[in-house]
Write an enzyme that holds these catalytic residues in place. Structure first.
Site, short mmCIF file in Angstrom:
data_model
loop_
_atom_site.label_atom_id
_atom_site.label_comp_id
_atom_site.label_asym_id
_atom_site.label_seq_id
_atom_site.Cartn_x
_atom_site.Cartn_y
_atom_site.Cartn_z
N ARG A 171 48.65 -30.49 -4.93
CA ARG A 171 47.83 -29.55 -4.22
C ARG A 171 47.69 -30.02 -2.85
O ARG A 171 46.67 -30.49 -2.25
CB ARG A 171 46.63 -29.48 -5.03
CG ARG A 171 46.80 -28.88 -6.25
CD ARG A 171 45.56 -28.62 -7.13
NE ARG A 171 44.84 -27.68 -6.81
CZ ARG A 171 43.94 -27.00 -7.56
NH1 ARG A 171 43.58 -27.36 -8.86
NH2 ARG A 171 43.44 -25.88 -7.26
N ASP A 195 44.77 -18.63 -13.17
CA ASP A 195 43.49 -19.23 -14.18
C ASP A 195 43.55 -18.43 -15.50
O ASP A 195 43.01 -18.96 -16.34
CB ASP A 195 42.19 -19.33 -13.29
CG ASP A 195 42.19 -20.32 -12.26
OD1 ASP A 195 43.21 -20.96 -11.97
OD2 ASP A 195 41.29 -20.19 -11.49
N ARG A 204 34.31 -28.87 -17.31
CA ARG A 204 34.28 -28.41 -15.81
C ARG A 204 34.24 -26.90 -15.48
O ARG A 204 33.66 -26.55 -14.43
CB ARG A 204 35.62 -28.90 -15.26
CG ARG A 204 35.54 -30.51 -14.96
CD ARG A 204 36.71 -30.88 -14.26
NE ARG A 204 37.07 -29.84 -13.22
CZ ARG A 204 38.11 -29.23 -12.62
NH1 ARG A 204 39.30 -29.47 -13.71
NH2 ARG A 204 38.04 -28.40 -11.88
C1 UD1 Z 1 41.52 -21.77 -6.02
C2 UD1 Z 1 40.75 -21.99 -7.29
C3 UD1 Z 1 41.72 -22.27 -8.72
C4 UD1 Z 1 42.82 -21.22 -8.36
C5 UD1 Z 1 43.59 -21.13 -7.17
C6 UD1 Z 1 44.51 -19.98 -7.13
C7 UD1 Z 1 38.69 -23.05 -6.56
C8 UD1 Z 1 37.67 -23.91 -6.56
N1 UD1 Z 1 39.85 -23.07 -7.33
O1 UD1 Z 1 42.19 -23.32 -5.94
O2 UD1 Z 1 40.97 -22.35 -9.67
O3 UD1 Z 1 43.65 -21.64 -9.54
O4 UD1 Z 1 42.42 -20.90 -6.23
O5 UD1 Z 1 43.84 -18.68 -7.59
O6 UD1 Z 1 38.42 -21.83 -5.98
N2 UD1 Z 1 48.78 -24.71 -1.03
C9 UD1 Z 1 49.46 -25.30 -0.07
N3 UD1 Z 1 48.93 -25.66 1.11
C10 UD1 Z 1 47.56 -25.69 1.32
C11 UD1 Z 1 46.87 -25.20 0.27
C12 UD1 Z 1 47.39 -24.36 -0.93
O7 UD1 Z 1 50.70 -25.42 -0.16
O8 UD1 Z 1 47.00 -26.15 2.26
C13 UD1 Z 1 49.34 -24.02 -2.27
C14 UD1 Z 1 48.95 -25.06 -3.48
O9 UD1 Z 1 49.64 -25.95 -3.63
C15 UD1 Z 1 49.15 -23.97 -4.59
C16 UD1 Z 1 48.96 -22.53 -4.18
O10 UD1 Z 1 48.95 -22.72 -2.61
O11 UD1 Z 1 50.45 -23.94 -4.99
C17 UD1 Z 1 47.38 -21.93 -4.13
O12 UD1 Z 1 46.47 -22.52 -3.77
P1 UD1 Z 1 45.15 -22.43 -3.28
O13 UD1 Z 1 45.07 -20.77 -3.27
O14 UD1 Z 1 44.67 -22.94 -2.01
O15 UD1 Z 1 44.05 -22.74 -4.66
P2 UD1 Z 1 42.83 -23.62 -4.44
O16 UD1 Z 1 42.00 -23.05 -3.30
O17 UD1 Z 1 43.20 -25.04 -4.37
#
Ligand code: UD1
Length: 419
Positions: A121, A305, A397
């Site tokens: 992540r 999710d 959680r």
């Molecule tokens: C949030 C949710 C999580 C949900 C996800 C997608 C919270 C606390 N968690 O996680 O439950 O499953 O959204 O709906 O709100 N990515 C990158 N670089 C970055 C950030 C993200 O490559 O800087 C990629 C991640 O690896 C992943 C995808 O983008 O493959 C989605 O991530 P993201 O939307 O950021 O999820 P979270 O905010 O971590």
């Protein structure tokens, strides 16, 4: 150690209020830092991740009081800009504090959250957004050091609509007195919830829910009382429980539009769905019809999710349902556990082929992650005979006392302390 003991085979029936949204309350609690007074948040779920978030706020100097589902955060005195490693490691989403601390204190120091059970992540998009605003971001020895310097108006363009990066950018932008436009923003309901809280504090933010959000910060925000939206994934989980067991469940206190993609899947699979303004009633046939391809994607498409809980409801369907996971690399860890119940699932990289079987049987199961754990519980409720589910720290959680919620719908489920 606790386990869940489940005696399956009974349809879930009844009505259940939905808890406050875990994925909203965490960024909203981080946002309380930008108010130089008290923010009161109502409808906060009682979850471990929320407790960790409150510990972070206390560490930073906030006075925090909790009374039932209401949390009051007084951020008049923010004394620190760092988050210790142990709190960062407790919860990956603590990275959301970066933008809020930066906006409030002009600097932030925290550790890199690293990977998690869903796969790598990265936070490159979070850091890119801060750098585009003019923040200095240094990565040293696994810690990230940010300094706001003088943030200036800009356009941030995300190549992918990351939920966390959008929230971080919105919060950091509050520290900039010029206009910041975020293009390619995530459109999840939690982003709209964050905008609504910030507006109730007097912030100038618009566009959440679309792919362009515009923020002009730099002015002091005032005290607010705000109610967190209800948890769309918890709602989807209870409806998936009805669908898995051939039952009929009403979820209340939820905006049906937040779970539209999930409802569309169940409507196409033979369920009857009635929606009110803040309630959804799903009545399932004894066995669902297979749903074809269910592809996870950013909002408003089918949420990643909900993938695991919804998978559990198709294990006994008539025909084959395919899932394609496009958001996270490692989101099928629950599948080997589901097979122990007699489920027929083939995996091919990001695809899962679920061939419905006539009946499932009880087994000893172990949760692998939050939503995968919920899927095991639902599948066990739809299986004939006794099952146990361990690894409950994952499930806890995201769900407030999952056994009480499902027992209120007639599920034969108890938590046993076996230590
Ligand atoms: C949030 C949710 C999580 C949900 C996800 C997608 C919270 C606390 N968690 O996680 O439950 O499953 O959204 O709906 O709100 N990515 C990158 N670089 C970055 C950030 C993200 O490559 O800087 C990629 C991640 O690896 C992943 C995808 O983008 O493959 C989605 O991530 P993201 O939307 O950021 O999820 P979270 O905010 O971590």
């Amino acid at each position: 150690m606790s386990i869940l003991q489940i005696s399956g085979g009974q349809p879930l029936q009844g009505s259940i209020p939905v808890q406050g949204a875990k994925n909203s309350v965490l960024p909203l609690l981080a946002a309380t830092l930008v108010c130089q007074g008290q923010t009161v948040l109502k409808n906060c779920p009682a979850l471990h991740d929320v407790e960790v978030t409150l510990q972070i706020l206390r560490h930073l100097g906030c006075r925090v009081e909790r009374s039932g589902s209401t949390i009051a955060v007084d951020a008049s005195q923010v004394l620190r800009s760092d988050i210790p490693d142990d709190l960062m490691h407790e919860m990956r989403s603590s990275v959301i504090f970066m933008g809020a601390i930066l906006a409030r204190t002009g600097q932030a120091e925290l550790s890199y959250p690293g990977g998690c059970e869903l796969g790598p992540r990265p936070i490159d998009l979070h850091l890119k957004a801060l750098r585009t605003m003019g923040a200095e971001v240094l990565e040293r020895d696994g810690r990230i050091h940010c300094r706001a310097g003088s943030l200036s108006g800009c356009e941030i363009r995300f190549p992918f609509p990351s939920v966390g990066a959008t929230e971080n950018a919105m919060l950091a932008a509050l520290g900039c007195g010029e206009e910041i436009a975020i293009y390619g923003a995530a459109r999840e309901p939690e982003i709209v919830d964050l905008q609504n809280l910030l507006r109730s504090m007097g912030a100038q933010v618009s566009g959440a829910g679309t792919d362009k959000i515009v923020i002009t910060g730099g002015k002091p925000l005032h005290e607010a009382v705000y109610t967190v939206i209800s948890d769309r994934i918890a709602a989807a989980t209870w409806l998936a429980g009805a669908a898995a067991t051939g039952g009929s469940v009403e979820v209340t206190g939820i905006c049906p539009g937040h779970i539209r993609a999930v409802l569309d899947v169940y409507a196409a699979s033979g369920c009857r769905i009635k929606t009110g303004e803040t309630a959804v009633l799903l009545t399932a046939p004894e066995r669902l019809r297979a749903a074809g391809l269910i592809r996870t994607a950013p909002s408003p498409a089918f949420p990643t999710d909900a993938q695991a809980p919804v998978t559990a409801s198709f294990l006994r369907a008539l025909g084959q349902t395919q899932f394609e996971e496009t958001i996270f690399e490692n989101r099928y860890r629950h599948v080997p556990e589901l097979r122990k119940l007699g489920a027929r699932i083939e995996l091919d990289d990001r695809l899962a082929y679920v061939q419905g079987v006539e009946a499932l049987h009880g087994a000893e199961l172990c949760s692998t992650d939050l939503r995968g754990g919920a899927a095991l519980v639902l599948a066990a409720l739809s299986a004939e005979g006794e099952s146990t589910v361990s690894g409950l720290h994952h499930i806890d959680r995201g769900y407030e006392r999952i056994e009480a919620a499902l027992a209120s719908l007639g599920g034969a489920i108890k938590r046993l302390d076996i230590s």
